[in-house]
Design a protein around this motif. Structure first.
Motif, PDB file in Angstrom:
ATOM      1  N   VAL A 192       0.858  -1.177   0.000  1.00  0.00           N
ATOM      2  CA  VAL A 192       0.000   0.000   0.000  1.00  0.00           C
ATOM      3  C   VAL A 192       0.897   1.231   0.000  1.00  0.00           C
ATOM      4  O   VAL A 192       1.808   1.327   0.825  1.00  0.00           O
ATOM      5  CB  VAL A 192      -0.934   0.022   1.236  1.00  0.00           C
ATOM      6  N   ARG A 193       0.638   2.139  -0.927  1.00  0.00           N
ATOM      7  CA  ARG A 193       1.439   3.360  -1.028  1.00  0.00           C
ATOM      8  C   ARG A 193       0.588   4.599  -0.795  1.00  0.00           C
ATOM      9  O   ARG A 193       0.677   5.581  -1.529  1.00  0.00           O
ATOM     10  CB  ARG A 193       2.120   3.420  -2.396  1.00  0.00           C
ATOM     11  N   LYS A 194      -0.253   4.530   0.218  1.00  0.00           N
ATOM     12  CA  LYS A 194      -1.066   5.681   0.625  1.00  0.00           C
ATOM     13  C   LYS A 194      -1.579   5.401   2.033  1.00  0.00           C
ATOM     14  O   LYS A 194      -1.589   4.268   2.488  1.00  0.00           O
ATOM     15  CB  LYS A 194      -2.240   5.900  -0.324  1.00  0.00           C
ATOM     16  N   SER A 195      -2.012   6.430   2.697  1.00  0.00           N
ATOM     17  CA  SER A 195      -2.626   6.225   4.004  1.00  0.00           C
ATOM     18  C   SER A 195      -4.127   6.106   3.810  1.00  0.00           C
ATOM     19  O   SER A 195      -4.668   6.503   2.792  1.00  0.00           O
ATOM     20  CB  SER A 195      -2.286   7.385   4.948  1.00  0.00           C
ATOM     21  N   GLY A 196      -4.773   5.511   4.790  1.00  0.00           N
ATOM     22  CA  GLY A 196      -6.220   5.401   4.739  1.00  0.00           C
ATOM     23  C   GLY A 196      -6.718   4.002   5.039  1.00  0.00           C
ATOM     24  O   GLY A 196      -5.969   3.113   5.434  1.00  0.00           O
ATOM     25  N   VAL A 197      -8.013   3.817   4.819  1.00  0.00           N
ATOM     26  CA  VAL A 197      -8.705   2.564   5.111  1.00  0.00           C
ATOM     27  C   VAL A 197      -8.624   1.646   3.904  1.00  0.00           C
ATOM     28  O   VAL A 197      -8.901   2.069   2.783  1.00  0.00           O
ATOM     29  CB  VAL A 197     -10.183   2.845   5.444  1.00  0.00           C
ATOM     30  N   LEU A 198      -8.249   0.399   4.142  1.00  0.00           N
ATOM     31  CA  LEU A 198      -8.263  -0.575   3.055  1.00  0.00           C
ATOM     32  C   LEU A 198      -9.636  -1.217   2.940  1.00  0.00           C
ATOM     33  O   LEU A 198     -10.306  -1.077   1.947  1.00  0.00           O
ATOM     34  CB  LEU A 198      -7.195  -1.647   3.274  1.00  0.00           C
ATOM     35  N   HIS A 199     -10.041  -1.973   3.950  1.00  0.00           N
ATOM     36  CA  HIS A 199     -11.357  -2.604   3.931  1.00  0.00           C
ATOM     37  C   HIS A 199     -11.628  -3.295   5.257  1.00  0.00           C
ATOM     38  O   HIS A 199     -10.727  -3.672   5.978  1.00  0.00           O
ATOM     39  CB  HIS A 199     -11.489  -3.612   2.790  1.00  0.00           C
ATOM     40  N   GLY A 213       7.068  -0.515   6.669  1.00  0.00           N
ATOM     41  CA  GLY A 213       6.006   0.378   7.093  1.00  0.00           C
ATOM     42  C   GLY A 213       5.290  -0.096   8.332  1.00  0.00           C
ATOM     43  O   GLY A 213       5.848  -0.842   9.153  1.00  0.00           O
ATOM     44  N   ARG A 214       4.041   0.334   8.483  1.00  0.00           N
ATOM     45  CA  ARG A 214       3.236  -0.064   9.637  1.00  0.00           C
ATOM     46  C   ARG A 214       1.762   0.083   9.286  1.00  0.00           C
ATOM     47  O   ARG A 214       1.392   0.797   8.368  1.00  0.00           O
ATOM     48  CB  ARG A 214       3.604   0.744  10.872  1.00  0.00           C
ATOM     49  N   TRP A 215       0.932  -0.603  10.067  1.00  0.00           N
ATOM     50  CA  TRP A 215      -0.515  -0.548   9.909  1.00  0.00           C
ATOM     51  C   TRP A 215      -1.161  -1.006  11.204  1.00  0.00           C
ATOM     52  O   TRP A 215      -0.483  -1.484  12.107  1.00  0.00           O
ATOM     53  CB  TRP A 215      -0.984  -1.390   8.721  1.00  0.00           C
ATOM     54  N   HIS A 216      -2.459  -0.833  11.290  1.00  0.00           N
ATOM     55  CA  HIS A 216      -3.199  -1.306  12.465  1.00  0.00           C
ATOM     56  C   HIS A 216      -4.635  -1.598  12.049  1.00  0.00           C
ATOM     57  O   HIS A 216      -5.044  -1.319  10.927  1.00  0.00           O
ATOM     58  CB  HIS A 216      -3.140  -0.281  13.609  1.00  0.00           C
ATOM     59  N   TYR A 217      -5.378  -2.148  13.004  1.00  0.00           N
ATOM     60  CA  TYR A 217      -6.798  -2.393  12.804  1.00  0.00           C
ATOM     61  C   TYR A 217      -7.588  -1.403  13.637  1.00  0.00           C
ATOM     62  O   TYR A 217      -7.264  -1.156  14.803  1.00  0.00           O
ATOM     63  CB  TYR A 217      -7.169  -3.829  13.179  1.00  0.00           C
ATOM     64  N   LEU A 218      -8.606  -0.867  13.043  1.00  0.00           N
ATOM     65  CA  LEU A 218      -9.470   0.095  13.716  1.00  0.00           C
ATOM     66  C   LEU A 218     -10.033  -0.485  15.015  1.00  0.00           C
ATOM     67  O   LEU A 218     -10.236   0.226  15.989  1.00  0.00           O
ATOM     68  CB  LEU A 218     -10.608   0.468  12.762  1.00  0.00           C
ATOM     69  N   GLU A 219     -10.238  -1.791  15.050  1.00  0.00           N
ATOM     70  CA  GLU A 219     -10.863  -2.452  16.193  1.00  0.00           C
ATOM     71  C   GLU A 219      -9.888  -2.837  17.308  1.00  0.00           C
ATOM     72  O   GLU A 219     -10.304  -3.364  18.333  1.00  0.00           O
ATOM     73  CB  GLU A 219     -11.585  -3.729  15.714  1.00  0.00           C
ATOM     74  N   HIS A 220      -8.597  -2.593  17.129  1.00  0.00           N
ATOM     75  CA  HIS A 220      -7.590  -2.982  18.132  1.00  0.00           C
ATOM     76  C   HIS A 220      -6.694  -1.800  18.484  1.00  0.00           C
ATOM     77  O   HIS A 220      -6.595  -0.831  17.722  1.00  0.00           O
ATOM     78  CB  HIS A 220      -6.738  -4.138  17.616  1.00  0.00           C
ATOM     79  N   ASP A 221      -6.010  -1.889  19.612  1.00  0.00           N
ATOM     80  CA  ASP A 221      -5.158  -0.777  20.041  1.00  0.00           C
ATOM     81  C   ASP A 221      -3.675  -1.008  19.774  1.00  0.00           C
ATOM     82  O   ASP A 221      -2.844  -0.225  20.202  1.00  0.00           O
ATOM     83  CB  ASP A 221      -5.384  -0.463  21.519  1.00  0.00           C
ATOM     84  N   TYR A 256     -15.958  -9.626   3.142  1.00  0.00           N
ATOM     85  CA  TYR A 256     -16.138  -8.188   3.323  1.00  0.00           C
ATOM     86  C   TYR A 256     -17.526  -7.915   3.882  1.00  0.00           C
ATOM     87  O   TYR A 256     -18.521  -8.475   3.417  1.00  0.00           O
ATOM     88  CB  TYR A 256     -15.931  -7.459   1.998  1.00  0.00           C
ATOM     89  N   ILE A 257     -17.575  -7.029   4.883  1.00  0.00           N
ATOM     90  CA  ILE A 257     -18.836  -6.749   5.581  1.00  0.00           C
ATOM     91  C   ILE A 257     -18.992  -5.259   5.854  1.00  0.00           C
ATOM     92  O   ILE A 257     -18.017  -4.501   5.831  1.00  0.00           O
ATOM     93  CB  ILE A 257     -18.912  -7.513   6.923  1.00  0.00           C
ATOM     94  N   ASP A 258     -20.226  -4.863   6.142  1.00  0.00           N
ATOM     95  CA  ASP A 258     -20.471  -3.504   6.614  1.00  0.00           C
ATOM     96  C   ASP A 258     -20.283  -3.513   8.143  1.00  0.00           C
ATOM     97  O   ASP A 258     -20.015  -4.570   8.733  1.00  0.00           O
ATOM     98  CB  ASP A 258     -21.846  -3.002   6.159  1.00  0.00           C
ATOM     99  N   PRO A 259     -20.412  -2.360   8.819  1.00  0.00           N
ATOM    100  CA  PRO A 259     -20.175  -2.328  10.268  1.00  0.00           C
ATOM    101  C   PRO A 259     -21.062  -3.260  11.086  1.00  0.00           C
ATOM    102  O   PRO A 259     -20.699  -3.667  12.186  1.00  0.00           O
ATOM    103  CB  PRO A 259     -20.438  -0.868  10.651  1.00  0.00           C
ATOM    104  N   ASP A 260     -22.235  -3.631  10.552  1.00  0.00           N
ATOM    105  CA  ASP A 260     -23.147  -4.510  11.262  1.00  0.00           C
ATOM    106  C   ASP A 260     -22.968  -5.979  10.901  1.00  0.00           C
ATOM    107  O   ASP A 260     -23.739  -6.833  11.352  1.00  0.00           O
ATOM    108  CB  ASP A 260     -24.595  -4.089  10.984  1.00  0.00           C
TER     109      ASP A 260
END
Length: 187
Positions: free
Chosen positions: A78-85, A100-108, A148-152
């Protein structure tokens, strides 16, 4: 289990006979049914056309597309910042951050260069590449699919080894390598 003995609830290997010629190659053939081994030199310094573009600034570099066991290994770049999926895993995933580095929105936690990540079956997460990361490359071993899922948790689509092969065939045709170029990665 041949060669194992039970020792207070744990398995222990029986002592082995000494190998008198440890540097002598094996003389026994591979089983006739065994698939061909695979060695891919310089996976990071390849022809750019081998990196399959999924969307703007997001590529995958297939390494092994195993159709008989339903898994694949790849480099995700990935050569940009932002959300993948956002996605869910019905099977385990292993990752090793190479750059580089990355994280999951759901983890700290943050997965940085040199980090190993294990994602258990049932894990649901949203991959984020943070600001300031020029390039992220991670080796992934994915078994089963990315769901792939939506938030629900409602389904939006999926990828598995077969959709990945189809994507590679289409992309390699588009960039002039030919549809059959992907066959070298299929086992």
């Amino acid at each position: 289990m041949r060669g194992l003995v039970k020792n207070q609830g744990r398995h222990k290997m029986l002592p082995k006979l000494p190998d008198r010629n440890p540097l002598e190659p094996a003389r026994i053939p591979l089983p006739r049914e065994a698939v061909k081994e695979m060695v891919i030199p310089n996976v990071l310094d390849d022809d750019e056309r081998i990196w399959v573009e999924h969307r703007d600034q997001v590529w995958t570099r297939p390494l092994c597309l195993n159709v008989s066991n339903g898994y694949w290994t790849e480099l995700l770049r990935v050569r940009k910042s932002g959300v993948l999926h956002r996605h869910r895993h019905p099977n385990p995933v292993h990752g090793l951050v190479l750059k580089g580095r990355w994280h999951y929105l759901e983890h700290d936690w943050v997965a940085e260069e040199g980090s190993y990540v294990f994602e258990p079956p049932g894990e649901t997460h949203t991959l984020i590449v943070p600001e300031g990361v020029d390039e992220m490359i991670t080796f992934f071993h994915v078994t089963g699919c990315l769901y792939y899922i939506d938030p629900d948790g409602n389904p939006l689509g999926y990828d598995d080894v077969f959709t990945l092969i189809d994507d590679c065939r289409a992309y390699y045709t588009k960039v002039g390598l030919g549809a059959d170029f992907v066959d070298q990665f299929i086992r």
